[in-house]
Motif scaffolding. Sequence first.
Motif, PDB file in Angstrom:
ATOM      1  N   GLN A 530       0.836  -1.208   0.000  1.00 40.26           N
ATOM      2  CA  GLN A 530       0.000   0.000   0.000  1.00 40.26           C
ATOM      3  C   GLN A 530       0.866   1.251   0.000  1.00 40.26           C
ATOM      4  N   ALA A 531       1.950   1.227   0.743  1.00 37.91           N
ATOM      5  CA  ALA A 531       2.852   2.379   0.771  1.00 37.91           C
ATOM      6  C   ALA A 531       3.439   2.640  -0.619  1.00 37.91           C
ATOM      7  N   ALA A 532       3.806   1.577  -1.322  1.00 39.61           N
ATOM      8  CA  ALA A 532       4.399   1.732  -2.656  1.00 39.61           C
ATOM      9  C   ALA A 532       3.400   2.337  -3.635  1.00 39.61           C
ATOM     10  N   THR A 533       2.184   1.823  -3.664  1.00 38.10           N
ATOM     11  CA  THR A 533       1.206   2.344  -4.620  1.00 38.10           C
ATOM     12  C   THR A 533       0.738   3.742  -4.229  1.00 38.10           C
ATOM     13  N   TYR A 537       3.982   4.427  -7.282  1.00 41.75           N
ATOM     14  CA  TYR A 537       4.550   3.351  -8.106  1.00 41.75           C
ATOM     15  C   TYR A 537       3.412   2.570  -8.762  1.00 41.75           C
ATOM     16  N   PRO A 538       3.603   2.121  -9.999  1.00 40.15           N
ATOM     17  CA  PRO A 538       2.497   1.455 -10.703  1.00 40.15           C
ATOM     18  C   PRO A 538       2.094   0.119 -10.102  1.00 40.15           C
ATOM     19  N   VAL A 539       3.036  -0.585  -9.449  1.00 38.17           N
ATOM     20  CA  VAL A 539       2.721  -1.850  -8.780  1.00 38.17           C
ATOM     21  C   VAL A 539       3.448  -1.874  -7.454  1.00 38.17           C
ATOM     22  N   GLY A 540       3.000  -2.750  -6.568  1.00 38.60           N
ATOM     23  CA  GLY A 540       3.678  -2.913  -5.301  1.00 38.60           C
ATOM     24  C   GLY A 540       5.079  -3.471  -5.495  1.00 38.60           C
ATOM     25  N   ALA A 541       5.984  -3.117  -4.586  1.00 43.74           N
ATOM     26  CA  ALA A 541       7.378  -3.534  -4.721  1.00 43.74           C
ATOM     27  C   ALA A 541       7.533  -5.045  -4.588  1.00 43.74           C
ATOM     28  N   LEU A 542       6.749  -5.658  -3.728  1.00 42.33           N
ATOM     29  CA  LEU A 542       6.868  -7.108  -3.549  1.00 42.33           C
ATOM     30  C   LEU A 542       6.325  -7.848  -4.770  1.00 42.33           C
ATOM     31  N   ALA A 543       5.284  -7.326  -5.370  1.00 46.98           N
ATOM     32  CA  ALA A 543       4.790  -7.902  -6.617  1.00 46.98           C
ATOM     33  C   ALA A 543       5.842  -7.776  -7.709  1.00 46.98           C
ATOM     34  N   LEU A 544       6.540  -6.641  -7.732  1.00 47.98           N
ATOM     35  CA  LEU A 544       7.568  -6.423  -8.746  1.00 47.98           C
ATOM     36  C   LEU A 544       8.719  -7.402  -8.589  1.00 47.98           C
ATOM     37  N   VAL A 545       9.188  -7.623  -7.359  1.00 41.39           N
ATOM     38  CA  VAL A 545      10.318  -8.538  -7.178  1.00 41.39           C
ATOM     39  C   VAL A 545       9.907  -9.967  -7.494  1.00 41.39           C
ATOM     40  N   GLY A 618       7.276 -11.584  11.339  1.00 44.25           N
ATOM     41  CA  GLY A 618       6.554 -10.783  12.325  1.00 44.25           C
ATOM     42  C   GLY A 618       5.269 -10.242  11.757  1.00 44.25           C
ATOM     43  N   GLY A 619       5.375  -9.248  10.899  1.00 42.42           N
ATOM     44  CA  GLY A 619       4.191  -8.711  10.239  1.00 42.42           C
ATOM     45  C   GLY A 619       3.220  -8.032  11.172  1.00 42.42           C
ATOM     46  N   ARG A 620       3.714  -7.577  12.327  1.00 45.82           N
ATOM     47  CA  ARG A 620       2.812  -6.923  13.292  1.00 45.82           C
ATOM     48  C   ARG A 620       3.305  -5.537  13.688  1.00 45.82           C
ATOM     49  N   ASN A 621       4.349  -5.074  13.040  1.00 39.57           N
ATOM     50  CA  ASN A 621       4.936  -3.775  13.385  1.00 39.57           C
ATOM     51  C   ASN A 621       4.125  -2.655  12.743  1.00 39.57           C
ATOM     52  N   THR A 622       3.355  -1.955  13.532  1.00 35.42           N
ATOM     53  CA  THR A 622       2.569  -0.827  13.020  1.00 35.42           C
ATOM     54  C   THR A 622       3.143   0.500  13.496  1.00 35.42           C
ATOM     55  N   GLY A 623       4.381   0.450  13.976  1.00 33.52           N
ATOM     56  CA  GLY A 623       4.996   1.660  14.527  1.00 33.52           C
ATOM     57  C   GLY A 623       5.686   2.540  13.505  1.00 33.52           C
ATOM     58  N   ILE A 624       5.901   2.026  12.277  1.00 31.47           N
ATOM     59  CA  ILE A 624       6.554   2.841  11.247  1.00 31.47           C
ATOM     60  C   ILE A 624       5.477   3.610  10.493  1.00 31.47           C
ATOM     61  N   PRO A 625       5.521   4.938  10.509  1.00 29.12           N
ATOM     62  CA  PRO A 625       4.482   5.720   9.813  1.00 29.12           C
ATOM     63  C   PRO A 625       4.457   5.416   8.316  1.00 29.12           C
ATOM     64  N   LEU A 626       3.258   5.524   7.742  1.00 28.84           N
ATOM     65  CA  LEU A 626       3.112   5.254   6.312  1.00 28.84           C
ATOM     66  C   LEU A 626       3.972   6.205   5.487  1.00 28.84           C
ATOM     67  N   VAL A 627       4.077   7.464   5.917  1.00 33.68           N
ATOM     68  CA  VAL A 627       4.893   8.408   5.177  1.00 33.68           C
ATOM     69  C   VAL A 627       6.357   7.984   5.173  1.00 33.68           C
ATOM     70  N   ASP A 628       6.824   7.395   6.269  1.00 35.20           N
ATOM     71  CA  ASP A 628       8.203   6.897   6.308  1.00 35.20           C
ATOM     72  C   ASP A 628       8.383   5.729   5.351  1.00 35.20           C
ATOM     73  N   MET A 629       7.396   4.850   5.294  1.00 38.97           N
ATOM     74  CA  MET A 629       7.489   3.717   4.367  1.00 38.97           C
ATOM     75  C   MET A 629       7.571   4.207   2.928  1.00 38.97           C
ATOM     76  N   ARG A 630       6.683   5.140   2.582  1.00 40.42           N
ATOM     77  CA  ARG A 630       6.695   5.683   1.221  1.00 40.42           C
ATOM     78  C   ARG A 630       8.040   6.330   0.910  1.00 40.42           C
ATOM     79  N   GLU A 631       8.508   7.155   1.828  1.00 44.31           N
ATOM     80  CA  GLU A 631       9.711   7.922   1.534  1.00 44.31           C
ATOM     81  C   GLU A 631      10.981   7.088   1.645  1.00 44.31           C
ATOM     82  N   ARG A 632      10.962   6.001   2.393  1.00 46.88           N
ATOM     83  CA  ARG A 632      12.123   5.107   2.358  1.00 46.88           C
ATOM     84  C   ARG A 632      12.344   4.561   0.948  1.00 46.88           C
ATOM     85  N   MET A 633      11.263   4.220   0.263  1.00 50.00           N
ATOM     86  CA  MET A 633      11.390   3.715  -1.113  1.00 50.00           C
ATOM     87  C   MET A 633      11.802   4.826  -2.070  1.00 50.00           C
TER      88      MET A 633
END
Length: 719
Positions: A530-533, A537-545, A618-633
């Motif tokens: 969701q952060a990637a799209t 980005y036209p597709v999610g990063a995990l779908a791309l890899v 894990g898949g339970r870490n909700t502490g990273i803000p969505l804006v950080d996820m987007r901007e890390r990419m």
Amino acid sequence: MTDIFSWSQDAGGIVTVTMDDPAQSANTMTDRFVEQLPRLLDRLEAARDGIAGVIVTSAKETFFAGGDLGLMMRTTEDDRPAVRAMLDGVKAALRRLELLGRPVVAAINGAALGGGYEIALACHHRVALDSRAVKVGLPEVTLGLLPGGGGTTRAVRMFGLQVALERILLSGRQFGAAEALEQGLVDELATGREAMLAAARRWIAANPDARQPWDRPGYRLPGGTPSSPALWATLPTLPALLRKKAQGAPNEAAQSLLSAAVEGAQVDFDNAQVIESRYCADLICGQVSANIIQAMFFDLQAIKRGASRPAGYPPHTAGKVVVLGAGMMGAGIAYVSAKAGLDVVLKDVSVEAAARGKSYSERLLDKAVAAGRTTPEQRTAVLARITPTADIADARGADLVIEAVFEDPALKKRVIAEVLPHLAGDAVVASNTSTLPITDLAGSVRDPGGFIGLHFFSPVDRMQLLEIVVGEKTSDQTLAKAVDIARQIGKTPIVVNDSRGFFTSRVILEFVNEAIALVGDGVPAASVEQAATQAGYPVGALALVDELTLTLARTIREQTRAGYRASGVETPVHPGWAVLDRMVDEFGRRGRSSGAGFYEYQDGRKAGLWPGLRDAFGGRNTGIPLVDMRERMLFAEALDAVRCLDSGVLRSVADANVGSILGIGFPVWTGGVLQYVNQYEGGPAGFVARARELAGRYGERFTPPPSLVARAQAGELFR
């Protein structure tokens, strides 16, 4: 009369107004045009009693090219009132034209896009040349804008709200002459300029009381108004469809266009025009349209004109190409080459394998015939130019060879060496490698000056970009030929210098590595996608890899590390690598082609993210803000692009921006990977501050390079 508009009147009282801006190769909506258009209407209105009708045409190869994008690029938020006043002034003049009380015909001799088609819409009838040069439409949305010269208002009133939005405005489509006639964007076609003008005169004679449909008594909006029951079932779905298409990414132009069209359909014509101006001025003065215009118009046009082509060499046209390898890439290269008129030898280890490669062209051409985009005769001619073979002697006399076999240096060198004796003496020898250094591969040829990288993107028939890679000994003459070949086969060439991964492959891996690292941080995989799209980005990063395959990503990584290690450089370990290794080694998940990657697959189709990711990482870490996820990419790619520029891999900012959008899906709204730095809040200084913040939270890989820090301190942009 004026220096843009000339006036001639025949014995029957028909005035022909010809647009011909002496200061430009194409007519555009410059300040001078905006100033002189009302003066033209003053004269027409003063002479109305002696006029039978008006023909509006052009002395240029195009009818009218649209708005002055350079002027738009210079606007700021403070210019909104002035921009709105300019738009209102143009609309007022065009409204006077359609209310002149005399029939007005647009004689469209070439492209009439954007502002050009808005002028045509303000005429009562449209006659176009039946020519490949004719393109009509309202493509403003593709540049982050909306038709602001009356095009939104008139398109809705001519075609109806739903048809105008879905078919013309939101798609931004450009229609050729025949399709424009079929869809009602023009009313007649004519063969030749004189026939076009004669058709215009006939229509004027037959329609002395011509008026626009919306100016006739009893006019009703085709398909109904927004409050009509006929639209209740479909109109409310459009906002949701736009949100779904954008996947949460910035989509201001489409949203504003939808609002302007719907709101304008509920009021009278003049108020609809006011609404249109307000929305359009907001877009013109905003940052997103400036980003897109810079990359997708100015930078793209410069590249297409050959900005990276060395001067002093005559134009080159290839005649016969040998494609080594008939897999997906080789088959695609063969298709675009044959379609461009080259004779193609498609070579593989067996005739059967080569024939399978040719069948790819057969399938594409069959679809084109079925869709009416080509004829059976054209299909036959293209296929006749492709010769599948296992005999290297069929390469005799070719002036171009493109190697497209597996990413194995030894294999590539061997197949190239085999074909060399059969080529013309001055042939261009190219490799389609996506990551391997061209300088090393050039060791397989006698003359490394004639060796170059031509990195195509998959699928070749749809991807516009061609990354030309210059080795240490590649000659300027060979580079000039390569740029000409790219344009010959309809590709947009960017030119980069040799390095592992070059520019596009190297930078896109930073994107996927960062997304994979987020999975390793315990972020739910769905949130990563969701952060990637939402970033655009036209597709999610995990779908791309998964599409690239996890094993290929790892192979490229290890080849790159080994290459740097051999030169005494140890590459930093990326936190995403451990996740990738576990996916392959521990869980046996290699990507879509093997049926299991970050996603599950059923019959080759995605069937949702792999549920095992939660237990594994894990898949339970909700502490990273969505804006950080987007901007890390986004930052991961932008920072590496800066490093590419520093090291000389990138030769120009335009190559970086256009290459990142067309080649690796960097979000269009940003204007490209280096324009993203320019346009960040606070400019490069704001970008540097944010990069340091990300580095403190997530790792030293986000530390801005010294060159970027210096640029930020000097207040300089990437240009």
